[in-house]
Design a protein around this motif. Structure first.
Motif, PDB file in Angstrom:
ATOM      1  N   GLU B   3      31.176  47.016  62.016  1.00  0.00           N
ATOM      2  CA  GLU B   3      30.797  46.751  60.628  1.00  0.00           C
ATOM      3  C   GLU B   3      29.610  45.798  60.534  1.00  0.00           C
ATOM      4  OE1 GLU B   3      33.682  45.420  57.797  1.00  0.00           O
ATOM      5  OE2 GLU B   3      34.539  47.427  57.596  1.00  0.00           O
ATOM      6  N   VAL B   4      28.683  46.118  59.688  1.00  0.00           N
ATOM      7  CA  VAL B   4      27.611  45.178  59.336  1.00  0.00           C
ATOM      8  C   VAL B   4      27.666  45.031  57.816  1.00  0.00           C
ATOM      9  CG1 VAL B   4      25.144  44.716  59.364  1.00  0.00           C
ATOM     10  CG2 VAL B   4      26.187  45.908  61.298  1.00  0.00           C
ATOM     11  N   HIS B   5      27.811  43.784  57.382  1.00  0.00           N
ATOM     12  CA  HIS B   5      27.964  43.537  55.945  1.00  0.00           C
ATOM     13  C   HIS B   5      26.593  43.526  55.252  1.00  0.00           C
ATOM     14  CE1 HIS B   5      29.310  41.692  52.186  1.00  0.00           C
ATOM     15  NE2 HIS B   5      30.531  42.074  52.548  1.00  0.00           N
ATOM     16  N   VAL B   6      26.533  44.042  54.042  1.00  0.00           N
ATOM     17  CA  VAL B   6      25.258  44.083  53.305  1.00  0.00           C
ATOM     18  C   VAL B   6      24.682  42.694  53.023  1.00  0.00           C
ATOM     19  CG1 VAL B   6      25.468  46.350  52.189  1.00  0.00           C
ATOM     20  CG2 VAL B   6      26.523  44.343  51.125  1.00  0.00           C
ATOM     21  N   ASP B   7      25.551  41.679  52.903  1.00  0.00           N
ATOM     22  CA  ASP B   7      25.048  40.317  52.669  1.00  0.00           C
ATOM     23  C   ASP B   7      24.151  39.878  53.826  1.00  0.00           C
ATOM     24  OD1 ASP B   7      26.491  40.278  50.378  1.00  0.00           O
ATOM     25  OD2 ASP B   7      28.052  38.896  51.083  1.00  0.00           O
ATOM     26  N   ARG B   8      24.576  40.264  55.028  1.00  0.00           N
ATOM     27  CA  ARG B   8      23.800  39.887  56.219  1.00  0.00           C
ATOM     28  C   ARG B   8      22.467  40.643  56.232  1.00  0.00           C
ATOM     29  NH1 ARG B   8      25.744  40.889  62.172  1.00  0.00           N
ATOM     30  NH2 ARG B   8      24.114  39.642  63.159  1.00  0.00           N
ATOM     31  N   ILE B   9      22.508  41.876  55.810  1.00  0.00           N
ATOM     32  CA  ILE B   9      21.281  42.680  55.762  1.00  0.00           C
ATOM     33  C   ILE B   9      20.307  42.077  54.741  1.00  0.00           C
ATOM     34  CG2 ILE B   9      20.350  44.960  55.163  1.00  0.00           C
ATOM     35  CD1 ILE B   9      23.032  46.135  56.222  1.00  0.00           C
ATOM     36  N   ARG B  10      20.845  41.710  53.564  1.00  0.00           N
ATOM     37  CA  ARG B  10      19.998  41.134  52.514  1.00  0.00           C
ATOM     38  C   ARG B  10      19.320  39.849  53.004  1.00  0.00           C
ATOM     39  NH1 ARG B  10      23.685  39.508  49.284  1.00  0.00           N
ATOM     40  NH2 ARG B  10      24.093  41.548  48.358  1.00  0.00           N
ATOM     41  N   GLU B  11      20.109  38.956  53.612  1.00  0.00           N
ATOM     42  CA  GLU B  11      19.564  37.680  54.098  1.00  0.00           C
ATOM     43  C   GLU B  11      18.536  37.901  55.199  1.00  0.00           C
ATOM     44  OE1 GLU B  11      19.866  34.471  52.919  1.00  0.00           O
ATOM     45  OE2 GLU B  11      20.669  35.728  51.308  1.00  0.00           O
ATOM     46  N   THR B  12      18.826  38.864  56.076  1.00  0.00           N
ATOM     47  CA  THR B  12      17.910  39.150  57.184  1.00  0.00           C
ATOM     48  C   THR B  12      16.579  39.677  56.656  1.00  0.00           C
ATOM     49  OG1 THR B  12      19.790  39.658  58.602  1.00  0.00           O
ATOM     50  CG2 THR B  12      17.642  40.483  59.319  1.00  0.00           C
ATOM     51  N   VAL B  13      16.637  40.601  55.712  1.00  0.00           N
ATOM     52  CA  VAL B  13      15.411  41.174  55.156  1.00  0.00           C
ATOM     53  C   VAL B  13      14.581  40.082  54.467  1.00  0.00           C
ATOM     54  CG1 VAL B  13      14.531  42.716  53.336  1.00  0.00           C
ATOM     55  CG2 VAL B  13      16.264  43.531  54.949  1.00  0.00           C
ATOM     56  N   LYS B  14      15.257  39.223  53.733  1.00  0.00           N
ATOM     57  CA  LYS B  14      14.572  38.116  53.053  1.00  0.00           C
ATOM     58  C   LYS B  14      13.790  37.260  54.062  1.00  0.00           C
ATOM     59  CE  LYS B  14      16.221  33.870  51.246  1.00  0.00           C
ATOM     60  NZ  LYS B  14      17.275  33.153  50.515  1.00  0.00           N
ATOM     61  N   GLN B  15      14.486  36.889  55.125  1.00  0.00           N
ATOM     62  CA  GLN B  15      13.878  36.050  56.156  1.00  0.00           C
ATOM     63  C   GLN B  15      12.721  36.779  56.858  1.00  0.00           C
ATOM     64  OE1 GLN B  15      14.773  33.033  56.163  1.00  0.00           O
ATOM     65  NE2 GLN B  15      13.427  32.393  57.844  1.00  0.00           N
ATOM     66  N   LEU B  16      12.923  38.049  57.162  1.00  0.00           N
ATOM     67  CA  LEU B  16      11.882  38.828  57.845  1.00  0.00           C
ATOM     68  C   LEU B  16      10.627  38.939  56.981  1.00  0.00           C
ATOM     69  CD1 LEU B  16      13.958  41.763  59.443  1.00  0.00           C
ATOM     70  CD2 LEU B  16      13.000  39.771  60.617  1.00  0.00           C
ATOM     71  N   CYS B  17      10.794  39.118  55.679  1.00  0.00           N
ATOM     72  CA  CYS B  17       9.636  39.195  54.775  1.00  0.00           C
ATOM     73  C   CYS B  17       8.820  37.906  54.850  1.00  0.00           C
ATOM     74  CB  CYS B  17      10.081  39.413  53.328  1.00  0.00           C
ATOM     75  SG  CYS B  17      10.691  41.067  52.985  1.00  0.00           S
ATOM     76  N   ARG B  18       9.516  36.791  54.782  1.00  0.00           N
ATOM     77  CA  ARG B  18       8.824  35.489  54.775  1.00  0.00           C
ATOM     78  C   ARG B  18       8.114  35.234  56.094  1.00  0.00           C
ATOM     79  NH1 ARG B  18      12.407  31.113  51.480  1.00  0.00           N
ATOM     80  NH2 ARG B  18      10.490  29.960  51.872  1.00  0.00           N
TER      81      ARG B  18
END
Lengths: 189, 281
Positions: B3-18
């Motif tokens: 399982e990969v939770h969407v919260d983790r995906i959201r936070e990861t994408v945010k960080q990767l963008c920055r």
């Protein structure tokens, strides 16, 4: 490659001494404007209305910066592609614009118009927005605030590095550079 | 199933963008340094010096490398044994990008209603998302903020199969030469050959995710890339098109089988600010 340090606005003597390929540090006021602001300015001119800022004798920098972080003057602020401003450039030259800063080449009608109006087109290094932002010491939104990053801003430059692309003698750096550095023996034909 | 939770995906994408907006990848910095050493045009050397110093300053100040923080292109390689849990993947990606751009002081450059109102969406959403289902139980997320100046210089054609290598070479050279300074050379040339119309352009863009210096695993393709790179750099366009030896840092080719009647060729150019950041969850 000659180097110059010039104060804006440029005098006739300044403009006359600039040659394609010269490296120039500009200090003083420029207006920042890009696609949407150009469109509005030219619409105003075509209706016979005055421009919201007096561009006579001045230079426009084609830039839409990133938002400034708290305490910073401006965000990242490198040049955008100039060619998109070509459809709007001639009316602004007729209104007294004496130069522009952007990236990439200009279409032949604009090159001719620049020469006719004794205006200079400078290249700033595209993708060097963090470095160029350091040479911008003041920023004030002066028109079209609703356009956000595309609003017209008055910028105060200090030793802002640019290269002369089109001088008033018909020189074009992109053509000259390619002619000098092309290796026809590799390309064949 | 993992399982990969969407919260983790959201936070990861945010960080990767920055991070992607401010930190130039090591392989790109290395290629620019090599270009600086071999460049012969004095004006081009000055341009490359500015580009290298810019990367240093952007990283130090965590300021975007370029004011055009791009269209956010996201590549997802989803392991077939991954279960995305806790909500919508599409929402997580969109919210991650929105938060990354607003909280990171990145420029919002996306407009809705592209041929009419062109109103800014204010947070750079929606992203462009490409997914591939792959083996394994991991989720790889790559974020590529893609500048408008270079994307505008993309070209696509379907050639007669008989056009072959020569036809592809001519098309690449024509595309790079006509693009001039607009895509911010030195560029990386993404080249997609084969597949179908839309897939060829996907290949061209995906080819840009390969690190510079990492060889093409196919010997024939690797040789073609080297030939193309030499020719592109013989054009003399140079950094920012001021004239010089280095017009491209690399040519990256990706191919796919195609129809007997077709030779699709897509070129997607990447600027020297070749931003890409990835995470594996």
């Amino acid at each position: 490659m000659a180097e110059h340090r010039l104060r804006l606005p440029l005098s006739d003597a300044d403009i006359e001494k600039l040659r394609t390929g010269d490296y120039v540090y500009l200090s003083g006021p420029v207006y920042a404007a890009r696609d949407a602001a150009h469109k509005r300015m030219v619409e105003a001119l075509s209706k016979g209305e005055p421009l919201p800022v007096d561009i006579r004798g001045l230079v426009i920098y084609y830039v839409g910066p990133t938002p400034a972080k708290p305490g910073a003057v401006i965000g990242s602020a490198g040049p955008t592609t100039s060619e998109r401003m070509d459809p709007f450039t001639i009316p602004l030259l007729e209104a007294g614009l004496r130069g522009a800063i952007g990236k990439g080449g200009r279409t032949p009608p604009i090159r001719e118009a620049l020469q006719r109006h004794r205006a200079v087109y400078f290249l700033a290094v595209g993708g060097a927005g963090a470095l160029l932002a350091r040479q911008i010491k003041s920023v004030e939104v002066v028109a079209y605030q609703d356009l956000g990053t595309e609003a017209i801003r008055l910028l105060g430059l200090e030793d802002f590095p640019v290269i002369v692309c089109n001088d008033i003698y018909g020189g074009d750096l992109l053509e000259q550079g390619k002619a000098q550095w092309r290796r026809s023996e590799v390309l064949g034909g | 199933m993992r399982e990969v939770h969407v919260d983790r995906i959201r936070e990861t994408v945010k960080q990767l963008c920055r991070e992607a907006a401010c930190l130039l990848p090591d392989d790109v910095v290395g290629a620019l340094r090599t270009a600086r050493k071999t460049e012969e045009s004095p004006l081009a050397v000055k341009v490359l010096d500015q580009i290298l110093l810019n990367a240093e300053l952007a990283g130090k100040d965590m300021l975007p490398l370029c004011q055009d923080t791009g269209t956010t292109v996201i590549f997802l390689d989803i392991g077939q044994d991954v279960h995305i849990a806790g909500g919508s993947l599409a929402d997580a990606l969109r919210e991650g990008v929105g938060a990354g751009y607003t909280e990171g002081f990145l420029r919002a450059s996306i407009v809705a209603r592209p041929f009419s109102a062109r109103a800014n969406t204010k947070d750079n959403t929606p992203p462009i998302v490409h997914t591939e289902i792959v083996a394994g139980d991991r989720l790889r997320i790559q974020v590529m903020p893609k500048g408008g100046g270079c994307e505008n210089m993309s070209r696509f054609t379907i050639m007669l199969p008989s056009a072959g290598k020569q036809g592809i070479t001519d098309f690449v050279l024509q595309t790079v030469e006509e693009a001039g300074g607009n895509p911010c050379p030195p560029i990386i040339v993404g080249l997609g050959v084969g597949g179908s119309a839309e897939y060829a352009m996907y290949l061209a863009k995906r080819a840009l995710t390969r690190k510079i210096g990492e060889p093409n695993p196919d010997a024939e393709e690797a040789e073609f890339e080297a030939e193309l790179l030499e020719k592109v750099n013989a054009l003399g366009v140079g950094p920012q098109a001021v004239g010089g030896r280095c017009t491209a840092l690399a040519v990256h080719l990706k191919t796919y089988p195609t129809h007997i009647a077709s030779l699709p060729v897509a070129v997607n150019l990447q600027c020297h600010s070749a931003r890409l950041k990835e995470a594996v969850l």
